[in-house]
Design a protein around this motif. Structure first.
Motif, short mmCIF file in Angstrom:
data_model
loop_
_atom_site.label_atom_id
_atom_site.label_comp_id
_atom_site.label_asym_id
_atom_site.label_seq_id
_atom_site.Cartn_x
_atom_site.Cartn_y
_atom_site.Cartn_z
N CYS A 1 1.82 1.29 8.02
CA CYS A 1 0.77 1.34 7.02
C CYS A 1 -0.60 1.31 7.70
CB CYS A 1 0.91 0.19 6.03
SG CYS A 1 -0.43 0.13 4.80
N HIS B 1 0.80 -1.23 0.00
CA HIS B 1 0.00 0.00 0.00
C HIS B 1 0.83 1.27 0.00
CE1 HIS B 1 -2.11 -3.26 2.23
NE2 HIS B 1 -2.96 -3.03 1.25
N VAL B 2 2.02 1.22 0.58
CA VAL B 2 2.89 2.39 0.70
C VAL B 2 4.30 1.98 0.34
CG1 VAL B 2 3.75 4.22 2.23
CG2 VAL B 2 1.44 3.30 2.58
N LEU C 1 7.05 0.94 8.16
CA LEU C 1 7.52 1.58 6.92
C LEU C 1 8.84 2.32 7.10
CD1 LEU C 1 4.07 3.03 5.87
CD2 LEU C 1 5.20 0.99 4.93
#
Length: 146
Positions: A77, A11-12, A84
């Protein structure tokens, strides 16, 4: 830059645009508590040299539960909870932990020293030939805020 450092989750994505300014094996209790590892390979980047593609999808929490107002925040996330990066509220550095934050660990340069080693922790001092310090390496200089 000799390597591409890209981490994160589905997602990131987190990407470095430069080489780390510091690269060490960390022995601090905070890293142990967060990662569950005896030691942790840590890479510091200048704040603007590590970026994320979707900052709006990050949750932030204090990195050090015993110092919740400290400068570092653990960014995770919002969708899957993956770690992250560490973000410095003072905008000096951002931190990657290759084996925890979705990076290909082999792409990172080998850590150059051991940081935050303390004889009271009950395990032998590292003997791998890298310098061992009770803090960051003596010549480390914090970058100016971005």
């Amino acid at each position: 830059m000799t390597s591409s450092y890209t981490g994160g989750c589905d997602h990131v994505k987190v990407k470095a645009t430069s080489e780390p300014i510091d690269n060490h094996v960390c022995h601090c209790n905070v890293c142990k508590g967060v990662t569950g590892q005896q030691t942790t390979h840590v890479a510091f980047f200048k704040h603007d040299d590590l970026s994320v593609d979707h900052p709006e999808k990050m949750n932030r929490q204090p990195f050090n539960k015993d110092n919740p107002d400290g400068p570092l925040e653990l960014c995770t996330c919002a969708d899957c909870g993956a770690a992250l990066m560490l973000d410095d509220k003072q905008k000096r550095i951002r931190v990657a932990v290759p084996n925890v934050m979705g990076y290909e660990e082999a792409s990172f340069p080998e850590a150059t020293y051991h940081a935050f080693y303390d004889t009271s922790k009950g395990y032998a001092k590292p003997t791998d030939g890298r310098p061992v310090y009770d803090s960051l390496r003596p010549e480390f200089v914090w970058p100016e805020p971005a």
